[in-house]
Design an enzyme around this catalytic site. Structure first.
Site, PDB file in Angstrom:
ATOM      1  N   ASP A  24      48.535  35.151  56.482  1.00 34.60           N
ATOM      2  CA  ASP A  24      49.115  33.906  56.973  1.00 34.60           C
ATOM      3  C   ASP A  24      50.553  33.830  56.469  1.00 34.60           C
ATOM      4  O   ASP A  24      50.896  34.472  55.471  1.00 34.60           O
ATOM      5  CB  ASP A  24      48.279  32.731  56.451  1.00 34.60           C
ATOM      6  CG  ASP A  24      48.807  31.398  56.932  1.00 34.60           C
ATOM      7  OD1 ASP A  24      49.137  31.290  58.121  1.00 34.60           O
ATOM      8  OD2 ASP A  24      48.893  30.471  56.109  1.00 34.60           O
ATOM      9  N   ASP A  73      20.808  65.076  29.647  1.00 31.69           N
ATOM     10  CA  ASP A  73      20.559  63.709  30.114  1.00 31.69           C
ATOM     11  C   ASP A  73      21.401  62.704  29.332  1.00 31.69           C
ATOM     12  O   ASP A  73      22.066  61.843  29.914  1.00 31.69           O
ATOM     13  CB  ASP A  73      19.078  63.367  29.963  1.00 31.69           C
ATOM     14  CG  ASP A  73      18.788  61.947  30.398  1.00 31.69           C
ATOM     15  OD1 ASP A  73      18.814  61.693  31.618  1.00 31.69           O
ATOM     16  OD2 ASP A  73      18.575  61.089  29.532  1.00 31.69           O
ATOM     17  N   CYS A 127      21.591  48.802  29.827  1.00 31.94           N
ATOM     18  CA  CYS A 127      21.985  49.508  31.048  1.00 31.94           C
ATOM     19  C   CYS A 127      21.331  48.879  32.265  1.00 31.94           C
ATOM     20  O   CYS A 127      20.481  47.995  32.156  1.00 31.94           O
ATOM     21  CB  CYS A 127      21.614  50.987  30.962  1.00 31.94           C
ATOM     22  SG  CYS A 127      19.826  51.275  30.995  1.00 31.94           S
ATOM     23  N   CYS A 147      14.569  61.902  34.037  1.00 34.61           N
ATOM     24  CA  CYS A 147      15.099  60.579  33.704  1.00 34.61           C
ATOM     25  C   CYS A 147      16.296  60.249  34.601  1.00 34.61           C
ATOM     26  O   CYS A 147      17.269  61.000  34.635  1.00 34.61           O
ATOM     27  CB  CYS A 147      15.511  60.541  32.239  1.00 34.61           C
ATOM     28  SG  CYS A 147      16.406  59.039  31.834  1.00 34.61           S
ATOM     29  N   THR A 158      52.814  30.593  56.151  1.00 36.71           N
ATOM     30  CA  THR A 158      53.160  29.437  55.325  1.00 36.71           C
ATOM     31  C   THR A 158      52.210  29.306  54.144  1.00 36.71           C
ATOM     32  O   THR A 158      50.993  29.218  54.312  1.00 36.71           O
ATOM     33  CB  THR A 158      53.120  28.151  56.173  1.00 36.71           C
ATOM     34  OG1 THR A 158      53.957  28.334  57.312  1.00 36.71           O
ATOM     35  CG2 THR A 158      53.602  26.962  55.368  1.00 36.71           C
ATOM     36  N   CYS A 191      18.484  57.806  34.262  1.00 35.92           N
ATOM     37  CA  CYS A 191      19.395  56.852  33.605  1.00 35.92           C
ATOM     38  C   CYS A 191      20.838  56.987  34.082  1.00 35.92           C
ATOM     39  O   CYS A 191      21.473  56.020  34.485  1.00 35.92           O
ATOM     40  CB  CYS A 191      19.343  57.031  32.086  1.00 35.92           C
ATOM     41  SG  CYS A 191      17.942  56.194  31.334  1.00 35.92           S
TER      42      CYS A 191
END
Length: 696
Positions: free
Chosen positions: A404, A672, A23, A360, A406, A362
């Site tokens: 653009d 968690d 992670c 935590c 062309t 995470c």
């Protein structure tokens, strides 16, 4: 006495493969640890490619030193050239074994509990200690190397604390759920990387090199620009190159996502890893193995992860304060109620331990990088190359797209659209007779039109060209003159908004050949899809007003014509009043505008200058890909917002419920782990992103 000046040690950059990387928090932990080594100037970790890039003045720095540093944290380092270990089934990995052992002891504890045996507490305690031991080692290594409280420390404190207050069952459940979450996170991370790894795995190991009239089989890694290789039906192209001989259809789905093979012939480009589906081809190698398109895509993804987006930078800063704050709150929760209000120590210690698990970060740290990595990987598989997470975020915020004309909206090659003459075939025959001796693009278009009509141009003599004005010659005893109406020998009726070539035979006006740069086949659909996304498309061109007006009318878009490169920069600044602006171009003259726009997008097949200046590039020159790019970016932005809401929302809910005594340790770790898995799974949805199509 002369003072000797010491020569500074040389700076070297080396790349390593990391095993055990799961992670964004792991990546940050590795970067922080390596950057503390003497002589290290920079350490960058790519989550998508599992690469660690170290810039250092210490020439002795190698895998041994890095492994001594990172092994205690749970990671292994090896050289990219080293043989790749065989994939290990999840149940044979250290994480898998820990899950199985902790799960077995949890099952034993529950069974002995049901049977009313006293040994249940021993099973729970033993399972907790065995499961938490590797976490404690990694947490302690991180603290010893200068890091702060990470999830390993928090889970260790929560589990050991639970044992002290005789909550053995919940201690083991916390450890077991955490280990399961880590294992699932590892599997999910590997799945996210698989899409990127597939690019390199599709490059063939060998090639059929044509040398001195013979074919020999050589490693594809030895191919160099200028080599010629034969690619038989069913084989993968071994290198980026140009077809010299043969016609076929090539499956480019690994780069563009399009399942239909693309017809290819002499002069067309082919890319390493694509599949030749029909006829044999002879291909001239244009790029070496370190520079083919798939390798460049991988480098872009690595560079993209190194260039953190504004959201990722904000989350990194926030998470560095979030965890210490939660740890501080947990300490206050454990101490203040018992000390100030004589509340039970066991109750508030338990709640404090649960709060540690909520600390935590995470899921939060993973929320943006996971979405960005998946978005970049999906973009690469769709043939959309994006230079960084910051660019991916900006693309989704674009409100104006300037293009653009062309080579971008048009194919860049003129074609005969009409012939205004009493006898069109005869006029075309005489014109092609003279133009076949010219290399001018308009001349090539006239000769090509004659071939399409089955006309064989007769030979011409005394052919003379005046550059930019006209060409003349003798054809079958007649003097044929072709050129711009403004340089014609006599007045010419200009009845067209395209490019006109006047034709005079023996000094008399005979007719006009009208040419126009053809629209790309998907230009109308591409502009319509941009409008459906709420984007305002504007054409910026240096071409004359009449030609620009015709193209703009065909596509239903605004335009500005007869612009110099500096005019484009001025207009881009004006357009920014409507919102962020993207510019799409393909030529050297487009490089300043690509750099000046909020987002520069280079068309496939464009110049190197355009590709270097752009924030994103389209592998294939299709206008519809611009809408795909914007759609993917918006999906990634939406995904990031969803992930942050889930990560912070669940934390907030469990913070309140834990303080109120409604939830405990195992629910806190489940929240968690659950948040991390939800965020990861949500990010992985981007790997299946499909652009919405217009309704018929």
């Amino acid at each position: 006495m002369k003072t000797e000046t010491k020569t500074p040690p040389p700076v070297t950059t080396r790349t390593y493969v990391i095993e055990g990387l799961d992670c964004a928090d792991c990546a940050r932990k590795i970067e922080d640890a390596v950057q503390r080594l003497p002589g290290v100037q920079e350490a960058r970790v790519s989550l998508a490619t599992e690469r660690l890039t170290v810039t250092s003045t210490d020439g002795s720095l190698g895998t041994d030193t890095l492994n001594q540093l990172l092994s205690p944290l749970g990671y292994r380092v090896r050289d990219p050239e080293a043989s790749m270990p065989k994939p290990t089934p999840w149940y044979r990995t250290p994480k898998g074994k820990s899950v199985l052992l902790a799960g077995t002891l949890l099952a034993v504890g529950i069974l002995t509990d049901i049977l009313g045996l006293a040994e249940s507490r021993l099973a729970y305690t033993l399972g907790t200690l065995i499961g938490v031991l590797p976490l404690a080692r990694k947490g302690w290594a991180n603290l010893r190397q200068g890091g702060f409280f990470d999830i390993n420390v928090l889970v260790t404190l929560a589990a050991v604390g639970a044992l002290f207050i005789e909550a053995e069952v919940e201690a083991l459940i916390v450890v077991f759920l955490f280990l399961v979450g880590e294992l699932l996170e590892s599997i999910a991370a590997e799945r996210a990387r698989a899409s990127v790894k597939a690019l390199t795995q599709l490059i063939p190991e060998t090639a059929r090199l044509i040398q001195d009239g013979q074919e020999i089989e050589v490693p594809a890694s030895e191919l160099r620009p200028g080599h010629r290789v034969r690619v038989l039906p069913g084989m993968r192209v071994p290198a980026d190159g140009t077809i010299l001989e043969g016609e076929s259809a090539v499956d480019e789905s690994m780069l563009t996502g399009e399942p239909i093979p693309v017809p290819k012939g002499p002069g067309d480009s082919v890319y390493a890893g694509t599949v030749n589906t029909e006829g044999a081809m002879v291909v001239r190698v244009e790029r070496g193995p370190e520079d083919h398109l798939a390798a460049r895509i991988l480098r872009l993804i690595e560079e993209a992860e190194a260039t953190k987006s504004p959201t990722v930078r904000f989350i990194d800063r926030f998470s560095r304060y979030y965890t210490p704050a939660i740890v501080g709150i947990a300490l206050l929760v454990a101490l203040l109620p018992p000390l100030l209000f004589n509340a039970p120590w066991e109750v508030w210690t338990y709640r404090a331990l649960a709060l540690l698990l909520i600390g935590c970060p995470c899921a939060l740290v993973l929320s943006a990088p996971a979405a960005i990595t998946s978005g970049l990987a999906r973009a690469a598989r769709m043939g959309l190359l994006i230079k960084g997470g910051a660019a991916l975020e900006r693309i989704g915020q674009v409100r104006v797209v300037a293009l653009d004309k062309t080579g971008t909206l048009t194919q860049g090659t003129p074609a005969v659209e009409a012939i205004q003459a009493p006898n069109p075939r005869e006029l075309l025959r005489l014109a092609a007779a003279v133009e076949q001796y010219s290399t001018h693009p308009l001349a090539a278009a006239i000769v090509r039109k004659a071939q399409e009509e089955g006309i064989q141009p007769p030979p011409a003599s005394e052919v003379r060209t005046t550059a930019g004005k006209f060409i003349e010659g003798q054809v079958e005893g007649r003097h044929v003159w072709l050129g711009s109406p403004r340089y014609a020998p006599a007045p010419v009726p200009d009845r067209t908004d395209g490019t006109a070539v006047a034709v005079f035979v023996d000094g008399k006006y005979s007719g006009l050949i009208v040419l126009r740069d053809q629209l790309r086949p998907d230009a109308r659909q591409g502009i319509a899809r941009m409008k459906a996304l709420g984007i305002h498309p504007v054409m910026l061109t240096g071409d004359h007003t009449a030609a620009a007006q015709h193209v703009a009318r065909e596509l239903g878009m605004d335009y500005r014509a007869e612009l110099l490169p500096e005019d484009k920069l001025r207009i881009l600044q004006e357009l920014k009043a409507e919102g962020p602006v993207a510019f799409v171009g393909d030529g050297i003259n487009d490089a300043p505008a690509l750099a000046a726009a909020d987002v520069g997008i280079a068309m496939g097949g464009g110049t190197d200058a355009a590709l270097e200046s752009a924030d994103a590039a389209l592998v294939e020159p299709r206008i519809t890909r611009i809408a795909d790019l914007i759609g993917l970016s918006r999906a990634a932005l939406s995904n990031i917002r969803q992930n942050i809401a889930v990560a912070l929302g669940l934390k907030a809910v469990f913070l309140v419920t834990t303080l109120a005594g409604l939830t405990g340790l195992w629910l806190a770790i489940l929240a968690d782990t659950g948040a991390t898995l939800i965020v990861t799974a949500n990010a992985l949805r981007l790997l299946r992103f499909t652009p919405p199509r217009l309704r018929a």
